[in-house]
Scaffold this motif. Structure first.
Motif, PDB file in Angstrom:
ATOM      1  N   LEU A 117      -9.883  -3.259   2.240  1.00 25.30           N
ATOM      2  CA  LEU A 117      -9.883  -2.143   3.179  1.00 25.30           C
ATOM      3  C   LEU A 117      -8.710  -2.207   4.155  1.00 25.30           C
ATOM      4  N   MET A 118      -7.802  -3.131   3.970  1.00 24.18           N
ATOM      5  CA  MET A 118      -6.646  -3.228   4.870  1.00 24.18           C
ATOM      6  C   MET A 118      -5.860  -1.913   4.871  1.00 24.18           C
ATOM      7  N   SER A 119      -5.242  -1.612   5.983  1.00 23.97           N
ATOM      8  CA  SER A 119      -4.462  -0.384   6.115  1.00 23.97           C
ATOM      9  C   SER A 119      -3.187  -0.459   5.274  1.00 23.97           C
ATOM     10  N   ASP A 120      -2.572   0.690   5.048  1.00 25.28           N
ATOM     11  CA  ASP A 120      -1.309   0.726   4.318  1.00 25.28           C
ATOM     12  C   ASP A 120      -0.226  -0.053   5.052  1.00 25.28           C
ATOM     13  N   ASP A 121      -0.264  -0.026   6.383  1.00 24.42           N
ATOM     14  CA  ASP A 121       0.740  -0.749   7.168  1.00 24.42           C
ATOM     15  C   ASP A 121       0.677  -2.247   6.894  1.00 24.42           C
ATOM     16  N   ILE A 122      -0.549  -2.771   6.810  1.00 19.78           N
ATOM     17  CA  ILE A 122      -0.705  -4.199   6.508  1.00 19.78           C
ATOM     18  C   ILE A 122      -0.360  -4.464   5.048  1.00 19.78           C
ATOM     19  N   MET A 123      -0.847  -3.603   4.168  1.00 20.39           N
ATOM     20  CA  MET A 123      -0.598  -3.788   2.738  1.00 20.39           C
ATOM     21  C   MET A 123       0.892  -3.805   2.423  1.00 20.39           C
ATOM     22  N   ALA A 124       1.671  -3.027   3.171  1.00 21.01           N
ATOM     23  CA  ALA A 124       3.115  -2.963   2.947  1.00 21.01           C
ATOM     24  C   ALA A 124       3.791  -4.304   3.199  1.00 21.01           C
ATOM     25  N   LEU A 151      -1.248  -0.580  -4.067  1.00 24.52           N
ATOM     26  CA  LEU A 151      -0.034  -1.388  -4.026  1.00 24.52           C
ATOM     27  C   LEU A 151       1.113  -0.675  -4.741  1.00 24.52           C
ATOM     28  N   GLN A 152       0.803  -0.081  -5.893  1.00 19.90           N
ATOM     29  CA  GLN A 152       1.822   0.636  -6.658  1.00 19.90           C
ATOM     30  C   GLN A 152       2.354   1.834  -5.875  1.00 19.90           C
ATOM     31  N   SER A 153       1.458   2.554  -5.184  1.00 18.63           N
ATOM     32  CA  SER A 153       1.879   3.732  -4.424  1.00 18.63           C
ATOM     33  C   SER A 153       2.804   3.365  -3.263  1.00 18.63           C
ATOM     34  N   LEU A 154       2.680   2.113  -2.784  1.00 19.71           N
ATOM     35  CA  LEU A 154       3.534   1.636  -1.709  1.00 19.71           C
ATOM     36  C   LEU A 154       4.782   0.929  -2.238  1.00 19.71           C
ATOM     37  N   LYS A 155       4.978   1.001  -3.571  1.00 19.62           N
ATOM     38  CA  LYS A 155       6.145   0.399  -4.229  1.00 19.62           C
ATOM     39  C   LYS A 155       6.184  -1.121  -4.069  1.00 19.62           C
ATOM     40  N   LYS A 156       4.994  -1.730  -3.969  1.00 16.37           N
ATOM     41  CA  LYS A 156       4.908  -3.174  -3.878  1.00 16.37           C
ATOM     42  C   LYS A 156       5.017  -3.800  -5.269  1.00 16.37           C
ATOM     43  N   THR A 157       5.443  -5.049  -5.309  1.00 15.69           N
ATOM     44  CA  THR A 157       5.496  -5.783  -6.570  1.00 15.69           C
ATOM     45  C   THR A 157       4.088  -6.198  -6.955  1.00 15.69           C
ATOM     46  N   VAL A 158       3.563  -5.637  -8.031  1.00 11.83           N
ATOM     47  CA  VAL A 158       2.200  -5.929  -8.471  1.00 11.83           C
ATOM     48  C   VAL A 158       2.120  -5.855  -9.986  1.00 11.83           C
ATOM     49  N   THR A 159       1.431  -6.801 -10.574  1.00  9.87           N
ATOM     50  CA  THR A 159       1.086  -6.738 -11.987  1.00  9.87           C
ATOM     51  C   THR A 159      -0.431  -6.785 -12.096  1.00  9.87           C
ATOM     52  N   MET A 160      -0.982  -6.002 -13.011  1.00 14.29           N
ATOM     53  CA  MET A 160      -2.422  -5.971 -13.199  1.00 14.29           C
ATOM     54  C   MET A 160      -2.739  -6.139 -14.681  1.00 14.29           C
ATOM     55  N   ARG A 161      -3.640  -7.034 -14.959  1.00 15.08           N
ATOM     56  CA  ARG A 161      -4.105  -7.291 -16.321  1.00 15.08           C
ATOM     57  C   ARG A 161      -5.612  -7.054 -16.362  1.00 15.08           C
ATOM     58  N   ILE A 162      -6.085  -6.386 -17.389  1.00 19.73           N
ATOM     59  CA  ILE A 162      -7.526  -6.195 -17.587  1.00 19.73           C
ATOM     60  C   ILE A 162      -7.903  -6.860 -18.899  1.00 19.73           C
ATOM     61  N   VAL A 163      -8.775  -7.860 -18.837  1.00 22.62           N
ATOM     62  CA  VAL A 163      -9.184  -8.594 -20.034  1.00 22.62           C
ATOM     63  C   VAL A 163     -10.234  -7.753 -20.766  1.00 22.62           C
TER      64      VAL A 163
END
Length: 380
Positions: free
Chosen positions: A265-272, A298-310
Motif C-alpha cells: 500500500l506504499m504511495s507512488d512517491d515511496i515506490m519510486a 512498479l512498471q507504470s513508474l518505469k521501475k526495474t522489475v521482473t515478474m515470474r509466475i510459476v
C-alpha cells in the motif's frame, strides 16, 4: 510453509462473508501450543529435505545480534547464519540477506539452505539467514524490527565478513518476502514509526521477493476467490492461526494499512525510490493478485522489475513436501540469481565444483523445542 501431503490435504473452501476467526478468542498459550506443533512438523520436513541428495550445505558460521528496536519481552538476541562461498574472491563480496517464510509463526534460517546454495553456486556473494523471533510470543512488528536490526548489524560488520555494505540484496519467501520489503520501508523512513536506528543504513541494491503478502486489508475470502484454484490455497486452520498469532491485539481488516504490515500500500512517491525488484509468484496462490498489482504499479513508474509466475503451482511450492526438489525450483532460483547478477553488474557463473567442498550434515531427527530435557534424562 506446506507441511501436509497433498494426498491427505482437504480442499480449501473460502470463508463465508460473516466469517469470524475462532482463534482470535484463544489464549496466547493455546496459540503457541498450536504453533509449536506445526513448527516441529515443518522443521522435520526441512531437515529431511535439506539432507536428500544433493544435500544442501550447512552455514559457515553464525553470530548473534542484539535487539534494539523491538519492545517485546523475552530473549533479546537474534541468531544469524553466515554462508560464505568456498571459492576465492578478490575484494569484498556482495551480501544477500535471506528471510525465511512460515507466516511469522514458524520457520528458521536454515529453511533457506537451498536458496543459499543457489546464490553461492551462481554468484560471488555471502548469504545471511536471519532467525527473527516468532509469533504468537512475538507478534507484529517484532519480526520486522529484528530483521532491520540484523541487516544493520551485518553491514556494520562488513569487514569481518568480507562484504561490501553498498551491495546488499534483501530476499525473502512468503512472510519473509513481506518482511524484506517492510524492512526496506523502515530503513528508508524510520521516523515514520519513531525508530532511532543504531547504525547507518546500507545501500540496498535490490529486492528478491518470492510469493509475498502485500496487503493485509484484504480479507482471506477475497484473497482466495481472486485465485483460479481457491481449493489449493492454504488451509483455513493455518491462516486463522497466522492471523490470530501475528496481529495481536486483533485489528479490523480495513485498519491494517500500516505499511510495515501491508507494504504493497506504499504511495507512488515511496515506490519510486525502491531499488530493482524481482518477483516470483505462484499461479494457484491467494497472494497472486496482489503480487501482480504491485508489479504493474512498479512498471507504470518505469521501475526495474521482473515478474515470474510459476505455472500450475501453489504457495510455497519450493518447500517440502516433496522431498525431491522440483525442476521448476532450480529454474526460478536461477532466474532470481540472474536478476541479482544483472543488478550487481557481475557474472552469473555456475560453480558446482567448489561447492562440493562445503560441509553437509547426516540425517537426524530434530527434537521438538517445547520438550525440555532433564539433567538425568540422558541422550534422546
Amino acid at each position: 510453509m506446506e507441511v501436509v501431503p497433498d494426498t491427505i490435504r482437504k480442499p480449501t473452501v473460502p470463508e463465508p462473508d460473516d466469517y469470524v476467526n475462532p482463534l482470535e478468542a484463544s489464549s496466547r498459550w493455546t496459540l503457541n501450543a498450536r504453533a509449536q506443533a506445526i513448527r516441529y512438523a515443518s522443521s522435520l520436513g526441512f531437515s529431511i529435505s535439506n539432507r536428500t541428495e544433493p544435500a544442501a550445505p550447512t552455514p559457515s558460521t553464525e553470530f548473534w545480534v542484539d535487539s534494539t528496536l523491538a519492545e517485546s519481552k523475552g530473549p533479546k538476541k537474534i541468531r544469524v547464519e553466515v554462508w560464505t562461498p568456498p571459492r576465492l574472491s578478490i575484494g569484498p563480496r556482495a551480501a544477500v540477506v535471506a528471510l525465511h517464510g512460515g507466516g511469522w509463526i514458524l520457520g528458521q534460517g536454515t529453511d533457506n539452505a537451498r536458496w543459499a546454495c543457489a546464490v553461492m553456486t551462481s554468484l560471488d556473494a555471502v548469504v545471511f539467514t536471519v532467525n527473527y523471533r516468532l509469533a504468537p510470543t512475538h507478534p507484529f512488528p517484532t519480526a520486522i524490527e529484528d530483521c532491520v536490526d540484523a541487516i544493520l548489524e551485518i553491514t556494520k560488520r562488513a569487514a569481518q565478513f568480507g562484504i561490501d555494505p553498498n551491495r546488499v540484496i534483501l530476499s525473502g519467501f512468503s512472510a519473509g518476502a513481506t518482511t524484506a520489503l517492510s524492512s526496506w520501508l523502515v530503513m528508508h523512513d524510520p521516523s515514520r514509526w519513531n525508530y532511532t536506528l543504531p547504525f547507518p543504513v546500507p545501500r540496498i541494491t535490490g529486492l528478491v521477493l518470492f510469493y509475498p503478502g502485500l496487503d493485509w486489508t484484504i480479507n482471506r475470502a477475497e484473497k482466495r476467490l481472486s485465485c483460479s484454484r481457491p481449493d489449493l490455497t492454504l488451509s483455513k486452520g493455518l491462516t486463522d492461526l497466522i492471523d490470530a498469532s501475528y496481529v495481536f491485539p486483533a485489528i479490523p481488516r480495513h485498519k491494517r494499512a500500516d505499511l510495515r504490515l501491508s507494504p504493497g500500500l506504499m504511495s507512488d512517491d515511496i515506490m519510486a525510490k525502491l531499488p530493482p525488484v524481482h518477483l516470483c509468484l505462484c499461479e494457484y496462490d491467494m497472494l497472486l493478485a496482489e503480487g501482480t498489482r504491485f508489479a504493474k504499479r512498479l512498471q507504470s513508474l518505469k521501475k526495474t522489475v521482473t515478474m515470474r509466475i510459476v505455472a500450475g503451482e501453489k504457495h510455497a511450492w519450493d518447500c517440502p513436501p516433496p522431498m525431491i526438489q522440483k525442476e521448476s525450483v532450480e529454474v526460478e532460483y536461477a532466474e532470481a540469481t540472474q536478476a541479482i547478477a544483472n543488478w550487481l553488474g557481475q557474472a552469473h557463473d555456475t560453480d558446482r565444483e567448489s561447492m562440493r567442498s562445503m560441509k553437509t550434515k547426516r540425517l537426524r531427527i530434530p527434537r521438538p523445542s517445547f520438550i525440555s530435557r532433564s539433567k538425568s534424562a540422558g541422550p534422546f
